[in-house]
Design a protein around this motif. Structure first.
Motif, PDB file in Angstrom:
ATOM      1  N   THR A   1       0.837  -1.193   0.000  1.00  0.00           N
ATOM      2  CA  THR A   1       0.000   0.000   0.000  1.00  0.00           C
ATOM      3  C   THR A   1       0.876   1.249   0.000  1.00  0.00           C
ATOM      4  O   THR A   1       1.875   1.317   0.725  1.00  0.00           O
ATOM      5  N   MET A   2       0.514   2.212  -0.818  1.00  0.00           N
ATOM      6  CA  MET A   2       1.285   3.448  -0.910  1.00  0.00           C
ATOM      7  C   MET A   2       1.196   4.234   0.398  1.00  0.00           C
ATOM      8  O   MET A   2       0.109   4.400   0.954  1.00  0.00           O
ATOM      9  N   ARG A   3       2.333   4.694   0.887  1.00  0.00           N
ATOM     10  CA  ARG A   3       2.339   5.498   2.099  1.00  0.00           C
ATOM     11  C   ARG A   3       1.621   6.823   1.853  1.00  0.00           C
ATOM     12  O   ARG A   3       1.672   7.380   0.754  1.00  0.00           O
ATOM     13  N   ARG A   4       0.962   7.332   2.901  1.00  0.00           N
ATOM     14  CA  ARG A   4       0.173   8.552   2.745  1.00  0.00           C
ATOM     15  C   ARG A   4       1.034   9.724   2.276  1.00  0.00           C
ATOM     16  O   ARG A   4       0.604  10.522   1.442  1.00  0.00           O
ATOM     17  N   GLY A   5       2.252   9.834   2.814  1.00  0.00           N
ATOM     18  CA  GLY A   5       3.128  10.930   2.405  1.00  0.00           C
ATOM     19  C   GLY A   5       3.445  10.894   0.916  1.00  0.00           C
ATOM     20  O   GLY A   5       3.480  11.925   0.248  1.00  0.00           O
ATOM     21  N   VAL A   6       3.655   9.686   0.400  1.00  0.00           N
ATOM     22  CA  VAL A   6       3.925   9.517  -1.031  1.00  0.00           C
ATOM     23  C   VAL A   6       2.694   9.906  -1.840  1.00  0.00           C
ATOM     24  O   VAL A   6       2.788  10.591  -2.870  1.00  0.00           O
ATOM     25  N   LEU A   7       1.516   9.467  -1.379  1.00  0.00           N
ATOM     26  CA  LEU A   7       0.266   9.792  -2.066  1.00  0.00           C
ATOM     27  C   LEU A   7       0.057  11.308  -2.120  1.00  0.00           C
ATOM     28  O   LEU A   7      -0.294  11.852  -3.174  1.00  0.00           O
ATOM     29  N   MET A   8       0.287  12.004  -1.012  1.00  0.00           N
ATOM     30  CA  MET A   8       0.096  13.454  -0.974  1.00  0.00           C
ATOM     31  C   MET A   8       1.044  14.158  -1.952  1.00  0.00           C
ATOM     32  O   MET A   8       0.667  15.099  -2.641  1.00  0.00           O
ATOM     33  N   THR A   9       2.284  13.662  -2.026  1.00  0.00           N
ATOM     34  CA  THR A   9       3.260  14.240  -2.954  1.00  0.00           C
ATOM     35  C   THR A   9       2.812  14.044  -4.400  1.00  0.00           C
ATOM     36  O   THR A   9       2.888  14.964  -5.223  1.00  0.00           O
ATOM     37  N   LEU A  10       2.317  12.841  -4.714  1.00  0.00           N
ATOM     38  CA  LEU A  10       1.846  12.567  -6.073  1.00  0.00           C
ATOM     39  C   LEU A  10       0.642  13.438  -6.430  1.00  0.00           C
ATOM     40  O   LEU A  10       0.533  13.925  -7.566  1.00  0.00           O
ATOM     41  N   LEU A  11      -0.259  13.645  -5.468  1.00  0.00           N
ATOM     42  CA  LEU A  11      -1.430  14.487  -5.730  1.00  0.00           C
ATOM     43  C   LEU A  11      -1.011  15.939  -5.969  1.00  0.00           C
ATOM     44  O   LEU A  11      -1.573  16.618  -6.835  1.00  0.00           O
ATOM     45  N   GLN A  12      -0.025  16.415  -5.205  1.00  0.00           N
ATOM     46  CA  GLN A  12       0.478  17.779  -5.414  1.00  0.00           C
ATOM     47  C   GLN A  12       1.112  17.925  -6.787  1.00  0.00           C
ATOM     48  O   GLN A  12       0.907  18.915  -7.487  1.00  0.00           O
ATOM     49  N   GLN A  13       1.895  16.921  -7.191  1.00  0.00           N
ATOM     50  CA  GLN A  13       2.532  16.959  -8.507  1.00  0.00           C
ATOM     51  C   GLN A  13       1.490  16.940  -9.615  1.00  0.00           C
ATOM     52  O   GLN A  13       1.616  17.652 -10.621  1.00  0.00           O
ATOM     53  N   SER A  14       0.448  16.127  -9.422  1.00  0.00           N
ATOM     54  CA  SER A  14      -0.619  16.050 -10.413  1.00  0.00           C
ATOM     55  C   SER A  14      -1.320  17.401 -10.558  1.00  0.00           C
ATOM     56  O   SER A  14      -1.631  17.834 -11.674  1.00  0.00           O
TER      57      SER A  14
ATOM     58  N   PRO B   1      -6.441  20.501   2.224  1.00  0.00           N
ATOM     59  CA  PRO B   1      -4.997  20.237   2.092  1.00  0.00           C
ATOM     60  C   PRO B   1      -4.539  19.014   2.886  1.00  0.00           C
ATOM     61  O   PRO B   1      -4.961  18.802   4.029  1.00  0.00           O
ATOM     62  N   GLN B   2      -3.692  18.215   2.251  1.00  0.00           N
ATOM     63  CA  GLN B   2      -3.092  17.013   2.852  1.00  0.00           C
ATOM     64  C   GLN B   2      -4.123  15.935   3.204  1.00  0.00           C
ATOM     65  O   GLN B   2      -3.896  15.104   4.068  1.00  0.00           O
ATOM     66  N   THR B   3      -5.286  15.974   2.525  1.00  0.00           N
ATOM     67  CA  THR B   3      -6.279  14.916   2.692  1.00  0.00           C
ATOM     68  C   THR B   3      -6.792  14.503   1.313  1.00  0.00           C
ATOM     69  O   THR B   3      -6.414  15.088   0.294  1.00  0.00           O
ATOM     70  N   THR B   4      -7.681  13.509   1.291  1.00  0.00           N
ATOM     71  CA  THR B   4      -8.324  13.098   0.036  1.00  0.00           C
ATOM     72  C   THR B   4      -9.837  13.293   0.138  1.00  0.00           C
ATOM     73  O   THR B   4     -10.608  12.583  -0.499  1.00  0.00           O
TER      74      THR B   4
END
Length: 288
Positions: free
Chosen positions: A113-126, A239-242
Motif C-alpha cells: 500500500t502506498m504510504r500517505r506521504g507519497v500519495l500526498m506528494t503525487l497528488l500535489q505533482q498532479s 490540504p493534505q487529505t483526500t
C-alpha cells in the motif's frame, strides 16, 4: 503486447517533441534580429523626436514580420503541447492497463500500500502539472476547464479522477477523491476506487454522486470567467487529505500558477469558517 506498443509510441512522440523544441528555439533565434531592429528604430525615433513617413513604413514592415514570426512560433508550441498531451494520455492508459492486468505473478506478493506521504506528494505533482488551457483568439474555454462544469452527457473515462459522494464508516456521507474504474450505460452507474489506498474501497455510484475534476487550468489573465469568483460556494479538497468539503472562495488565482485561497466551513471558528487555505484549481469544484 499493448504495453510494448505504448512504450514504442511514447518513444516516437518524445523524439518528435525534442525536434519541435529545437524548432522553437531556432524560430526564436531567427526572429530575435527583427525584434532588435524594432527596438533600435524606436530609439532612433526618440532621438530625432519625430515620426517620419520612413519610420512609419519601416515599423509597419517590422511589426508585420514580428507578428508572422510570433504566429509561426505559436504554431510550433501548440504542436508540442499536443505531443505532450498524447504522451500523458498514453502513460495513463499504460498505468490503467498495468493496474487491470496486475503486473505480478501469483508467486509474487501483492503490491504494498502506498504510504500517505507519497500519495500526498503525487497528488500535489498532479495538481501542478494539470495543463493550462491555451485557446486560439476567440476560443472559449471548454467544459472541465477551471470552474466550467462537464456537459450533461459527459461520461468520465477509466482512470479519470473524480469527487465521489460515498457513505463513511459512521454512516455519514462525504465527498472523497476517487478514480473511475468503469461506467455502465445500462445502469448509468460508475464503479470508482477510493484514491486513498489505506482504506481502499470500490464504490458503485450513480452519476449524480460523481463530479469530474477539471482537465485544464483556466488562465486568470485571459479567461477569468472560467474561474470561481470571490464568495462563491464550492467543494474544495482539504490540504493534505483526500476529502472534499464545502468552502467559500476567498481569493481567486491571479496568475496561471496560482491556487485559490478558500475558507472552509468550520463551526469551531466564531464566524463559521477556517482561516484562508490554498487549494489548487484541480481540487476546487462546483458545490453539489
Amino acid at each position: 503486447m499493448a504495453l510494448v506498443s505504448a512504450d514504442s509510441r511514447i518513444a516516437e512522440l518524445l523524439s518528435e517533441l525534442h525536434q519541435l523544441i529545437k524548432q522553437t528555439q531556432e524560430e526564436r533565434s531567427r526572429s530575435e534580429h527583427n525584434l532588435i531592429n524594432i527596438q533600435k528604430t524606436h530609439e532612433r525615433m526618440q532621438t530625432e523626436n519625430k515620426i517620419s513617413p520612413y519610420f512609419r513604413t519601416k515599423l509597419r514592415s517590422l511589426y508585420t514580420t514580428a507578428k508572422a514570426d510570433a504566429e509561426a512560433e505559436c504554431n510550433i508550441l501548440r504542436r508540442a503541447l499536443d505531443k505532450i498531451a498524447e504522451i500523458k494520455s498514453l502513460l495513463e492508459e499504460r498505468r490503467i492497463a498495468a493496474k487491470i492486468a496486475g503486473l505480478y505473478n501469483d508467486s509474487e506478493p501483492p503490491r504494498k500500500t502506498m504510504r500517505r506521504g507519497v500519495l500526498m506528494t503525487l497528488l500535489q505533482q498532479s495538481a501542478m502539472t494539470l495543463p493550462l488551457w491555451i485557446g486560439k483568439p476567440g476560443d472559449k474555454p471548454p467544459p472541465l476547464c477551471g470552474a466550467i462544469p462537464a456537459s450533461g452527457d459527459y461520461v468520465a473515462k477509466p482512470g479519470d479522477k473524480v469527487a465521489a459522494r460515498v457513505k463513511a464508516v459512521d454512516g455519514d456521507e462525504q465527498w472523497i477523491l476517487a478514480e473511475v474504474v468503469s461506467y455502465s450505460h445500462a445502469t448509468n452507474k460508475y464503479e470508482v476506487d477510493d484514491i486513498d489506498e489505506e482504506g481502499k474501497e470500490r464504490h458503485t455510484l450513480s452519476r449524480r454522486r460523481i463530479i469530474p475534476l477539471p482537465q485544464w487550468k483556466a488562465n486568470p489573465e485571459t479567461d477569468p470567467e472560467a474561474l470561481f469568483q470571490k464568495d462563491q460556494l464550492v467543494l474544495a479538497l482539504y490540504p493534505q487529505t483526500t476529502c472534499f468539503y464545502r468552502a467559500l472562495i476567498h481569493t481567486p488565482p491571479q496568475r496561471p500558477q496560482d491556487d485559490y485561497s478558500v475558507l472552509f466551513e468550520d463551526t469551531s471558528y466564531a464566524d463559521g469558517y477556517s482561516p484562508p487555505l490554498n487549494v489548487a484549481q484541480s481540487g476546487t469544484l462546483p458545490s453539489a
